[in-house]
Design an enzyme around this catalytic site. Structure first.
Site, mmCIF file in Angstrom:
data_model
loop_
_atom_site.group_PDB
_atom_site.id
_atom_site.type_symbol
_atom_site.label_atom_id
_atom_site.label_comp_id
_atom_site.label_asym_id
_atom_site.label_seq_id
_atom_site.Cartn_x
_atom_site.Cartn_y
_atom_site.Cartn_z
ATOM 1 N N ASN A 12 79.969 -75.885 -74.973
ATOM 2 C CA ASN A 12 79.061 -74.725 -75.043
ATOM 3 C C ASN A 12 79.847 -73.440 -75.318
ATOM 4 O OD1 ASN A 12 76.063 -75.263 -74.460
ATOM 5 N ND2 ASN A 12 77.112 -76.588 -72.979
ATOM 6 N N ARG A 17 80.300 -74.964 -60.434
ATOM 7 C CA ARG A 17 80.217 -74.448 -59.067
ATOM 8 C C ARG A 17 79.004 -73.543 -58.949
ATOM 9 N NH1 ARG A 17 84.852 -75.148 -56.302
ATOM 10 N NH2 ARG A 17 86.456 -76.034 -57.653
ATOM 11 N N ASN A 30 73.322 -69.056 -67.235
ATOM 12 C CA ASN A 30 73.811 -70.426 -67.062
ATOM 13 C C ASN A 30 73.001 -71.351 -67.963
ATOM 14 O OD1 ASN A 30 75.204 -72.642 -65.751
ATOM 15 N ND2 ASN A 30 73.289 -73.069 -64.671
ATOM 16 N N HIS A 60 71.602 -75.280 -68.194
ATOM 17 C CA HIS A 60 71.389 -76.476 -67.363
ATOM 18 C C HIS A 60 70.769 -77.576 -68.221
ATOM 19 C CE1 HIS A 60 70.839 -78.858 -63.819
ATOM 20 N NE2 HIS A 60 69.594 -79.092 -64.199
ATOM 21 N N ASP A 110 70.321 -73.286 -59.735
ATOM 22 C CA ASP A 110 69.516 -73.381 -60.968
ATOM 23 C C ASP A 110 68.091 -72.872 -60.773
ATOM 24 O OD1 ASP A 110 71.730 -74.601 -62.257
ATOM 25 O OD2 ASP A 110 71.161 -76.549 -61.456
ATOM 26 N N GLN A 117 70.932 -79.460 -78.429
ATOM 27 C CA GLN A 117 70.031 -78.322 -78.213
ATOM 28 C C GLN A 117 70.699 -77.217 -77.395
ATOM 29 O OE1 GLN A 117 67.195 -78.301 -79.905
ATOM 30 N NE2 GLN A 117 67.917 -80.278 -80.664
HETATM 31 C C1 GRF Z 1 76.564 -79.107 -70.148
HETATM 32 O O1 GRF Z 1 75.756 -80.249 -70.210
HETATM 33 C C2 GRF Z 1 75.865 -78.008 -69.407
HETATM 34 O O2 GRF Z 1 74.487 -78.039 -69.544
HETATM 35 C C3 GRF Z 1 76.226 -78.278 -67.966
HETATM 36 O O3 GRF Z 1 77.544 -78.756 -68.013
HETATM 37 C C4 GRF Z 1 77.811 -79.323 -69.285
HETATM 38 C C5 GRF Z 1 79.004 -78.604 -69.834
HETATM 39 O O4 GRF Z 1 79.415 -79.116 -71.088
HETATM 40 N N1 GRF Z 1 76.044 -77.094 -67.156
HETATM 41 P P1 GRF Z 1 80.499 -78.341 -71.920
HETATM 42 O O5 GRF Z 1 81.700 -78.141 -71.018
HETATM 43 O O6 GRF Z 1 79.915 -77.040 -72.365
HETATM 44 O O7 GRF Z 1 80.828 -79.243 -73.073
#
Ligand code: GRF
Length: 228
Positions: free
Chosen positions: A26, A103, A119, A121, A157, A185
């Site tokens: 991400n 965390r 964040n 999720h 969350d 997504q």
């Molecule tokens: C993702 O699935 C995100 O939704 C969750 O942790 C994962 C992190 O993946 N919070 P990355 O480290 O961004 O590849």
């Protein structure tokens, strides 16, 4: 471009700080969105609680300063998150991005960045909060799953939802296949949510976040996006 009254179109560059614990895909999607010009922002720091996080390699590759801060090196949770907030403020961070930061953020950080921490999720909140959202969805047998970008509050969350994307959950899905579908997504909606923020289009009232302009902008349910 469609123009909406009351919006600032010559918005300035947004300064981001990213917190990540692991792989950092991400984080990468945000870097890519900046480099492609989709996002008018800069990332001034990557903070990780894990010295082995692959996200640190990504930061290095893109000349982003990285800082490893381990909770065990601090006397308590409050001091840890106050220190993170100090590091972010010192660098002029305006919006904090939790990109796979495994965390629950502490009050010392949340208080200083109220409705300025996002964040991602991997579930359609408020369903399946906490760890392993995708596995929870598979085990429950839902037919639609997805991901959520939300502001961070003191709960797990539970903060105001900014944008969600839906994907199908098939009967033969495993945690891995569903995770992969959702992740595609995630990489779209996280940069998009940051863009909405940078354009001043997100307002928060109580527990609700609203997007100014286009009522479709807070959901991605386009079947062509979901069918992968
Ligand atoms: C993702 O699935 C995100 O939704 C969750 O942790 C994962 C992190 O993946 N919070 P990355 O480290 O961004 O590849």
């Amino acid at each position: 471009m469609q123009k909406f009254p009351g919006f600032v179109y010559n918005y300035p560059m947004l300064t981001l700080g990213v917190l990540a614990s692991g792989r950092g895909s991400n984080f990468q999607s945000i870097i890519d969105s900046i480099e492609s010009g989709f996002l008018k922002a800069r990332i001034v720091a990557l903070i990780s609680d894990n010295a082995d996080a692959y996200a640190l390699e990504r930061a290095k590759k893109h000349n982003i300063e990285s800082i490893v801060l381990k909770p065990n090196d601090f006397p308590d949770k409050n001091t840890y998150y106050a220190h993170i907030a100090d590091e972010l403020e010192k660098r002029g961070v305006e919006l904090v991005i939790l990109a796979g930061f495994m965390r629950v953020a502490g009050k010392a950080l949340i208080d200083r960045y109220r409705n300025k921490i996002m964040n991602i999720h991997p579930a359609l909140l408020p369903s399946f909060p906490g760890l392993h959202g995708q596995k929870q969805a598979v085990d429950y047998g839902v037919k639609i799953s997805g991901c959520t970008v939300h502001f961070v509050d003191e709960g797990v969350d539970t903060g105001p939802i900014i944008i969600q994307a839906a994907v199908p959950a098939y009967d033969d899905d495993t945690e891995d296949t569903l995770s992969e579908r959702i992740l595609k997504q995630e990489h779209k909606i996280f940069p998009y949510a940051i863009k909405l923020y940078s354009e001043g289009r997100i307002s928060v009232e109580g527990r609700k976040a609203a997007i100014k302009g286009n009522r479709e902008d807070s959901l991605l349910i386009n079947p062509s996006l979901a069918a992968t």
